[in-house]
Design a protein around this motif. Structure first.
Motif, PDB file in Angstrom:
ATOM      1  N   ILE A 551       0.838  -1.210   0.000  1.00  0.00           N
ATOM      2  CA  ILE A 551       0.000   0.000   0.000  1.00  0.00           C
ATOM      3  C   ILE A 551       0.867   1.251   0.000  1.00  0.00           C
ATOM      4  CG2 ILE A 551      -1.633   1.323   1.396  1.00  0.00           C
ATOM      5  CD1 ILE A 551      -2.852  -1.327   2.309  1.00  0.00           C
ATOM      6  N   VAL A 552       1.934   1.227   0.820  1.00  0.00           N
ATOM      7  CA  VAL A 552       2.839   2.383   0.876  1.00  0.00           C
ATOM      8  C   VAL A 552       3.470   2.633  -0.487  1.00  0.00           C
ATOM      9  CG1 VAL A 552       5.009   3.226   1.850  1.00  0.00           C
ATOM     10  CG2 VAL A 552       3.287   2.180   3.340  1.00  0.00           C
ATOM     11  N   ALA A 553       3.905   1.541  -1.162  1.00  0.00           N
ATOM     12  CA  ALA A 553       4.533   1.693  -2.476  1.00  0.00           C
ATOM     13  C   ALA A 553       3.564   2.309  -3.477  1.00  0.00           C
ATOM     14  CB  ALA A 553       5.023   0.334  -2.974  1.00  0.00           C
ATOM     15  N   ILE A 554       2.322   1.846  -3.462  1.00  0.00           N
ATOM     16  CA  ILE A 554       1.323   2.376  -4.405  1.00  0.00           C
ATOM     17  C   ILE A 554       1.060   3.851  -4.122  1.00  0.00           C
ATOM     18  CG2 ILE A 554      -1.093   2.214  -5.111  1.00  0.00           C
ATOM     19  CD1 ILE A 554      -0.940  -0.793  -4.502  1.00  0.00           C
ATOM     20  N   VAL A 555       0.810   4.167  -2.859  1.00  0.00           N
ATOM     21  CA  VAL A 555       0.467   5.545  -2.495  1.00  0.00           C
ATOM     22  C   VAL A 555       1.637   6.490  -2.751  1.00  0.00           C
ATOM     23  CG1 VAL A 555      -0.147   7.029  -0.560  1.00  0.00           C
ATOM     24  CG2 VAL A 555      -1.284   4.823  -0.833  1.00  0.00           C
ATOM     25  N   ASN A 556       2.846   6.054  -2.433  1.00  0.00           N
ATOM     26  CA  ASN A 556       4.018   6.921  -2.651  1.00  0.00           C
ATOM     27  C   ASN A 556       4.241   7.191  -4.124  1.00  0.00           C
ATOM     28  OD1 ASN A 556       4.446   7.113   0.052  1.00  0.00           O
ATOM     29  ND2 ASN A 556       6.171   5.696   0.127  1.00  0.00           N
ATOM     30  N   TRP A 557       4.020   6.169  -4.945  1.00  0.00           N
ATOM     31  CA  TRP A 557       4.196   6.421  -6.383  1.00  0.00           C
ATOM     32  C   TRP A 557       3.151   7.402  -6.882  1.00  0.00           C
ATOM     33  CZ3 TRP A 557       1.135   5.932 -10.661  1.00  0.00           C
ATOM     34  CH2 TRP A 557       1.767   6.145 -11.895  1.00  0.00           C
TER      35      TRP A 557
END
Length: 724
Positions: A551-557
């Motif tokens: 989730i963090v990877a998706i949101v950060n991108w």
């Protein structure tokens, strides 16, 4: 006409109405005139004549009945007289029979009394004669030299000689040893010789199928010391050249049934002989066969298969014998009945000693081989993965530095989307484990069963859950990228979650079906359940960590992409333009749709609910904060509304893939805030007090309205004084 009436009256059943109807029809035909007219006078005469005829018939029948009744009464008197005569004769016969019976009883009593007196007078003479004959035979044994009398040398007199020598042997036991030592030795030698001859004759009769002679010799042998040798000779002869095929177990029951019939007719103690017969099969024939089949222990897997087959086949034979009534399930030492478990243990002869350790080693070797083969096919070399918070921090720092310097320091590798999980491999491992647990339940003793089950479960958990599933989760965690570049991060962890959940369900089913039935100790069962629960919690924690990182990877991108690709002019365009979503928004939505597809494919139930809600909440926060970086004119506000609509569609979904209601509420509020960028100044106060925005803090509304390009020029703050 009278005959016609008789025929009609004698019909069965007789219907008087029908009879009258027929008379009417005949009368109408006889009295019919021209032009279909009839003569009533003639009809009247016809009926009058018919009535007179019927009266005449009635009188005739009454006279006939009177004659018949008189004849019956006369015959009844005749038969009554004859019956009385017969009864008198019967009474006389009964009296004569009673007298004869009484006389026969008196004669029988006298005959019995005379017989008893004769028997009493004859018994002493018979005993004296027998004693005289025994002393005569004993004198031959007391005389020097060999015994040469015909009785002991004539094969045809073997039964008589056996009776004499058995009595002489009993007498010899009472003779003083010093004076009669030679005679006792002669008697002992002749006793043994006749005993051997009897056994030989018994075997000969058995081979000839002469059951009468076998029974005669068996009855004689019951008084000899070598009776057990006779039984052994019968068993050996009966089982000779039997049970020699590839599957000797199927031949045991027919052999026992066949010989039980012979034993019941020959031996005076058939149950004991049958027990010894069965015992010989299990402790000699089957034991030797089993030892031959289990001689080679080099191939452990083959050895354990043969061991299980031998044990279950032996159990099956015992069960067949129990059902046939030839063996008792519990046994009875008093009657000599065999116990089923004792027979099985005797046939196995300790072949299953050390089974528990061997089964544990085999399962460990098979599961290790399966794992190694799987990773070899994938051309993957297993890595030593270190966990912990420090390692996670180190990975994040290396990823950030690598991104800034454009070098891959963190060595984040996604393995081309390979999950390193295989349901086929897991099914094979569970099948191997099921085989082990099945054998364990059958071959282990009650004392060994629980400990062996715990050991086998530990092997399965170590190889399947830790070395396969846990290792795949570690690789999946490391493969989740850190979105610090413009390249869309490829996240395969949702595929890992999907497969891991299926594998865990397969393991749970196996645990209930194969492991729990093997547990005889509540303490050990609790130990197994706690061990399983502990490992499941470990896997669940890693799944949660991986989902959080994904989730963090998706949101950060999304955040990074919007920061770099969204332009100021997107929301403050000049001139007339089409109100369509911005390019930055479309790129983000396209990526989010891909990720949501993977999420819905890989997750289910509470996990899907929690992940979709969390992702929607974080995306809402990113987009909300992102919009605060721009100013909006009317056209830009329309584009922003289009963007929010697209974001909502991607983050919240629709239909069967809709996110939980709180996610929709967040984006509904954001959509309403974007409307504040578009409405006329005089309508701002009304819109702010609408249903969607009324619950929001007024500072949020003020901050959002300040993003309007005409905020200062139109002095919009004056329209919002009522909201303070």
């Amino acid at each position: 006409m009278m005959n016609q009436y008789m025929k009609e009256l004698e019909q069965d059943p007789f219907d008087p109405d029908e009879f009258v109807e027929r008379m009417v029809r005949r009368s109408m035909q006889e009295s019919r005139l021209k032009d279909d007219q009839f003569d009533p006078e003639m009809i009247h005469d016809i009926f009058t004549q018919a009535i007179q005829d019927l009266k005449v018939l009635q009188e005739r029948q009454e006279r006939k009945c009177a004659r018949l009744e008189q004849a019956v009464q006369e015959e009844e008197k005749l038969y009554g007289a004859k019956l009385a005569e017969i009864m008198d004769q019967h009474t006389h016969c009964v009296g004569v029979f009673s007298a004869l019976d009484e006389r026969m009883s008196r004669c029988g009593g006298r005959a019995l009394d005379v017989g008893e007196k004769l028997g009493a007078a004859r018994a002493p003479r018979a005993r004296a004669a027998a004693a005289r004959d025994l002393l005569s035979h004993l004198s031959h044994f007391l005389s020097p030299g060999p015994v040469l009398i015909d009785l002991f040398n004539d094969p045809n007199k073997l039964n008589e000689a056996a009776d004499v020598i058995q009595k002489l042997h009993t007498i010899a036991q009472e003779l003083p040893p010093d004076k009669f030592e030679v005679a006792k030795k002669k008697i002992e030698a002749k006793y043994d010789e006749i005993e051997r001859n009897l056994i030989e004759e018994f075997v000969k009769a058995q081979n000839q199928g002469n059951m009468a002679k076998m029974k005669e010799i068996a009855n004689i042998m019951t008084n000899f010391k070598g009776y057990s040798q006779c039984v052994d000779a019968f068993i050996e002869t009966s089982q000779m050249n039997t049970l020699l095929g590839k599957d000797i177990f199927s031949a045991v029951l027919p052999l026992c049934k066949k010989n039980y019939t012979i034993i019941s007719n020959v031996f005076p103690n058939p149950d004991q002989v049958m027990s010894k017969f069965v015992l010989n099969i299990f402790h000699l024939k089957l034991q030797k066969y089993i030892q031959t089949k289990l001689a080679d222990k080099n191939d452990v897997d083959k050895y354990l298969k043969n061991l299980y087959e031998m044990y279950t086949s032996t159990q099956r034979v015992c069960e067949e014998l129990v059902q046939a009534g030839l063996v008792s399930a519990e046994g009875n030492s008093t009657t000599g009945e065999l116990r089923r478990d004792a027979l099985v243990n005797g046939a196995m002869a300790g072949a299953n000693d050390g089974y528990a350790n061997m089964e544990t080693r085999r399962l460990k070797a098979v599961l290790s081989s399966a794992l190694n083969g799987y990773y070899s096919d994938k051309q993957h070399v297993k890595k030593q993965i270190q966990g912990g918070g420090f390692q996670e921090l180190r990975r994040d720092i290396q990823a950030v530095i690598g991104t800034r310097a454009n070098i891959n320091i963190a060595q984040i590798e996604n393995y081309g989307g390979e999950t390193f999980l295989s349901e086929q491999l897991v099914q094979k491992m569970l099948n191997d484990a099921k085989t082990s647990f099945t054998r364990c339940k059958t071959l282990c003793t009650q004392n060994e069963l629980s400990n062996t089950t715990v050991a086998l479960l530990e092997v399965l958990i170590q190889h399947l859950l830790i070395e396969h599933v846990d290792y795949a989760l570690d690789l999946g965690l490391q493969s989740i990228p850190i979105a610090e570049t413009k390249t869309t991060p490829q996240i395969y962890f949702f595929d890992i979650v999907k497969q891991a959940n299926k594998i865990v369900r397969m393991f749970e089913e196996h645990f209930q079906e194969s492991v729990i039935p093997c547990m005889t100790s509540p303490t050990k069962q609790n130990e197994c359940v706690q061990r399983k629960t502990s490992v499941m919690e470990q896997l669940e924690n890693k799944l949660d960590a991986g989902l959080e990182r994904a989730i963090v990877a998706i949101v950060n991108w999304v955040k990074l992409h919007l920061q770099t690709e969204q332009k100021k002019t997107d929301f403050k365009p000049e001139g007339d333009i089409d109100t369509i979503p911005s390019h930055a928004c479309l790129a983000v939505v396209s990526y989010l749709n891909q990720m949501m597809e993977k999420i819905h494919t890989g997750l289910e139930g509470d996990n899907l609910h929690a992940v979709t809600l969390e992702l929607a909440v974080r995306l809402h926060r990113i987009i909300y904060e992102h919009l605060h970086n721009y100013q909006f004119n009317s056209a830009g506000a329309m584009i922003a509304i289009c963007d929010v609509k697209e974001y909502r569609s991607a983050a919240c979904g629709r239909g069967g893939r809709a996110a939980p209601p709180p996610a929709h509420a967040l984006f509904d509020a954001l959509h309403a805030l974007c409307n504040l960028l578009l409405v006329k100044p005089e309508n701002l106060h009304q819109v702010c007090e609408g249903e969607t925005l009324a619950e929001l803090d007024h500072s949020i509304l003020h901050n959002f309205i300040q993003l309007r390009a005409d905020y200062k020029s139109h002095k919009l703050s004056s329209f919002l004084k009522g909201l303070s």
